[in-house]
Write an enzyme that holds these catalytic residues in place. Structure first.
Site, PDB file in Angstrom:
ATOM      1  N   SER A  85       0.863  -1.190   0.000  1.00  0.00           N
ATOM      2  CA  SER A  85       0.000   0.000   0.000  1.00  0.00           C
ATOM      3  C   SER A  85       0.894   1.234   0.000  1.00  0.00           C
ATOM      4  O   SER A  85       2.070   1.144   0.365  1.00  0.00           O
ATOM      5  CB  SER A  85      -0.871   0.001   1.263  1.00  0.00           C
ATOM      6  OG  SER A  85      -1.655   1.175   1.319  1.00  0.00           O
ATOM      7  N   TYR A 110      -1.643  -0.933  10.632  1.00  0.00           N
ATOM      8  CA  TYR A 110      -1.780  -1.325   9.219  1.00  0.00           C
ATOM      9  C   TYR A 110      -0.564  -0.844   8.413  1.00  0.00           C
ATOM     10  O   TYR A 110       0.035  -1.617   7.649  1.00  0.00           O
ATOM     11  CB  TYR A 110      -3.070  -0.722   8.658  1.00  0.00           C
ATOM     12  CG  TYR A 110      -3.253  -0.917   7.170  1.00  0.00           C
ATOM     13  CD1 TYR A 110      -3.560  -2.167   6.647  1.00  0.00           C
ATOM     14  CD2 TYR A 110      -3.107   0.159   6.281  1.00  0.00           C
ATOM     15  CE1 TYR A 110      -3.735  -2.344   5.279  1.00  0.00           C
ATOM     16  CE2 TYR A 110      -3.282  -0.008   4.914  1.00  0.00           C
ATOM     17  CZ  TYR A 110      -3.585  -1.262   4.415  1.00  0.00           C
ATOM     18  OH  TYR A 110      -3.742  -1.435   3.069  1.00  0.00           O
TER      19      TYR A 110
HETATM   20  P1  NAP Z   1     -11.248  -6.458   0.619  1.00  0.00           P
HETATM   21  O1  NAP Z   1     -12.151  -5.944  -0.425  1.00  0.00           O
HETATM   22  O2  NAP Z   1     -11.667  -6.428   2.039  1.00  0.00           O
HETATM   23  O3  NAP Z   1     -10.840  -7.970   0.237  1.00  0.00           O
HETATM   24  C1  NAP Z   1      -9.966  -8.672   1.064  1.00  0.00           C
HETATM   25  C2  NAP Z   1      -9.788 -10.057   0.504  1.00  0.00           C
HETATM   26  O4  NAP Z   1      -8.856 -10.779   1.347  1.00  0.00           O
HETATM   27  C3  NAP Z   1     -11.083 -10.878   0.504  1.00  0.00           C
HETATM   28  O5  NAP Z   1     -11.050 -11.761  -0.596  1.00  0.00           O
HETATM   29  C4  NAP Z   1     -10.983 -11.637   1.812  1.00  0.00           C
HETATM   30  O6  NAP Z   1     -11.806 -12.791   1.773  1.00  0.00           O
HETATM   31  C5  NAP Z   1      -9.494 -11.973   1.828  1.00  0.00           C
HETATM   32  N1  NAP Z   1      -8.935 -12.276   3.155  1.00  0.00           N
HETATM   33  C6  NAP Z   1      -8.910 -11.486   4.265  1.00  0.00           C
HETATM   34  N2  NAP Z   1      -8.328 -12.150   5.277  1.00  0.00           N
HETATM   35  C7  NAP Z   1      -7.959 -13.358   4.807  1.00  0.00           C
HETATM   36  C8  NAP Z   1      -7.327 -14.494   5.365  1.00  0.00           C
HETATM   37  N3  NAP Z   1      -6.930 -14.509   6.663  1.00  0.00           N
HETATM   38  N4  NAP Z   1      -7.104 -15.576   4.585  1.00  0.00           N
HETATM   39  C9  NAP Z   1      -7.504 -15.581   3.289  1.00  0.00           C
HETATM   40  N5  NAP Z   1      -8.105 -14.549   2.693  1.00  0.00           N
HETATM   41  C10 NAP Z   1      -8.341 -13.449   3.449  1.00  0.00           C
HETATM   42  O7  NAP Z   1      -9.828  -5.697   0.586  1.00  0.00           O
HETATM   43  P2  NAP Z   1      -9.132  -4.814  -0.565  1.00  0.00           P
HETATM   44  O8  NAP Z   1      -9.468  -3.396  -0.308  1.00  0.00           O
HETATM   45  O9  NAP Z   1      -9.356  -5.399  -1.874  1.00  0.00           O
HETATM   46  O10 NAP Z   1      -7.592  -5.015  -0.141  1.00  0.00           O
HETATM   47  C11 NAP Z   1      -6.819  -6.053  -0.694  1.00  0.00           C
HETATM   48  C12 NAP Z   1      -5.351  -5.729  -0.474  1.00  0.00           C
HETATM   49  O11 NAP Z   1      -5.071  -4.460  -1.031  1.00  0.00           O
HETATM   50  C13 NAP Z   1      -4.955  -5.675   0.995  1.00  0.00           C
HETATM   51  O12 NAP Z   1      -3.674  -6.250   1.149  1.00  0.00           O
HETATM   52  C14 NAP Z   1      -4.899  -4.180   1.278  1.00  0.00           C
HETATM   53  O13 NAP Z   1      -3.983  -3.881   2.284  1.00  0.00           O
HETATM   54  C15 NAP Z   1      -4.441  -3.645  -0.060  1.00  0.00           C
HETATM   55  N6  NAP Z   1      -4.789  -2.233  -0.331  1.00  0.00           N
HETATM   56  C16 NAP Z   1      -6.104  -1.844  -0.522  1.00  0.00           C
HETATM   57  C17 NAP Z   1      -6.372  -0.510  -0.845  1.00  0.00           C
HETATM   58  C18 NAP Z   1      -7.774  -0.024  -1.165  1.00  0.00           C
HETATM   59  O14 NAP Z   1      -7.946   1.163  -1.486  1.00  0.00           O
HETATM   60  N7  NAP Z   1      -8.778  -0.873  -1.128  1.00  0.00           N
HETATM   61  C19 NAP Z   1      -5.328   0.424  -0.908  1.00  0.00           C
HETATM   62  C20 NAP Z   1      -4.031  -0.012  -0.671  1.00  0.00           C
HETATM   63  C21 NAP Z   1      -3.773  -1.343  -0.395  1.00  0.00           C
HETATM   64  P3  NAP Z   1     -12.448 -13.428   3.151  1.00  0.00           P
HETATM   65  O15 NAP Z   1     -12.877 -12.286   4.009  1.00  0.00           O
HETATM   66  O16 NAP Z   1     -13.546 -14.310   2.666  1.00  0.00           O
HETATM   67  O17 NAP Z   1     -11.324 -14.206   3.758  1.00  0.00           O
END
Ligand code: NAP
Length: 259
Positions: free
Chosen positions: A143, A157
């Site tokens: 991130s 985080y």
């Molecule tokens: P999200 O929509 O909440 O999706 C998270 C995904 O991870 C889901 O598929 C969830 O499925 C899975 N997950 C969570 N805990 C898990 C575990 N213990 N084992 C296996 N799967 C797991 O999140 P997102 O926003 O797409 O973020 C994804 C990544 O991008 C993260 O690493 C986050 O730090 C990074 N990121 C996001 C943003 C943003 O703007 N959204 C910005 C910078 C970085 P289940 O809950 O079913 O397990």
């Protein structure tokens, strides 16, 4: 022109929602066979069904990346289904917010278990298959928060997202003789299902803080990940690429207003 990724076996942790689902969709659209991993089958099964139907196959495997045995099983099931693993996108992550003064020991343990330990266990479990591939690729989702910027409520985080880059640099050296590269994508503010919960005011403020005046799409991140997976990116390892519409660039509000 890049060498097509048709038929490559790709494993995306956290591929059932948000950015991971976007990454999985971009790889499947490029003809790769993709396993999406998450803990909840009620989300994962329909996500895989939605992503399938293009050139590449898509399957859901239930696993919790906090558990070594689950990571071993997700790797084994991917090998069984698609004959190997060419690309691992270690993307699963959580981002609960809590201020430092209210943060408990378990808040810290839980976020590190998923974001740091989970990434490391995922890579470790896939290593033998990635080495057998002869062109193994690992792409971590970090991130901008942590490595570059900060946001109140996300000190733990940010620490995990910076820790992923610390892991990346030594892993890149260890994996190079195995023919495996490891790189990271650093998303800025990306439109995901969870964004709606933060409300329209949050979204508007975020858009105003980005030089391109729009939030990123999950495909913006998927395309960067896809590039790292190409044969043509084989000489790039241990690197991190920011995908944020220029969000980290303005030195002040005045710099944006001067646009
Ligand atoms: P999200 O929509 O909440 O999706 C998270 C995904 O991870 C889901 O598929 C969830 O499925 C899975 N997950 C969570 N805990 C898990 C575990 N213990 N084992 C296996 N799967 C797991 O999140 P997102 O926003 O797409 O973020 C994804 C990544 O991008 C993260 O690493 C986050 O730090 C990074 N990121 C996001 C943003 C943003 O703007 N959204 C910005 C910078 C970085 P289940 O809950 O079913 O397990």
């Amino acid at each position: 022109m890049f060498t097509p990724l048709t038929g490559r076996a790709v494993l995306v942790t956290g591929g059932t929602k948000g950015i991971g689902k976007g990454i999985a969709g971009v790889f499947a659209g490029a003809g790769a066979n993709v396993v999406v991993v998450g803990r909840d089958p009620a989300t994962g099964e329909p996500a895989a069904a939605e992503l399938a139907g293009g050139e590449g196959e898509v399957a859901f495997v239930r696993a919790d990346v906090r558990e070594a045995a689950d990571c071993e099983r997700m790797a084994a099931e991917t090998v069984e289904r698609f004959g190997g693993i060419d690309v691992l996108c270690a993307n699963a992550g959580v981002f609960p917010d809590v201020r430092l003064e209210d943060m408990t020991e378990s808040d810290i343990d839980e976020i590190f278990a998923t974001n740091v330990k989970g990434s490391m266990l995922s890579v470790k479990a896939c290593l033998p298959a990635l080495e057998r591939s002869g062109r193994g690729r690992v792409i971590l989702t970090s991130s901008i928060t942590g490595p570059i910027t900060g946001y109140p409520g996300w000190s733990h985080y940010g620490a995990t997202k910076a820790a992923q880059l610390g892991f990346l640099r030594t892993a890149a050296i260890e994996l190079a003789p195995k023919g495996i590269t490891i790189n990271a994508v650093l998303p800025g503010n990306i439109v995901t299902e969870g964004l709606a919960e933060l409300g329209p005011e949050y979204r508007q403020k975020m858009e105003e803080s980005i030089p391109q005046r729009r939030l990123g799409t999950v495909q913006d991140i998927g395309h960067a990940a896809l590039f790292f997976a190409t044969d043509e990116a084989s000489y790039i390892t241990g690197q991190a690429i920011v995908i944020d519409g220029g969000q980290v660039l303005p030195e002040s509000l005045a710099a944006l207003e001067a646009q």
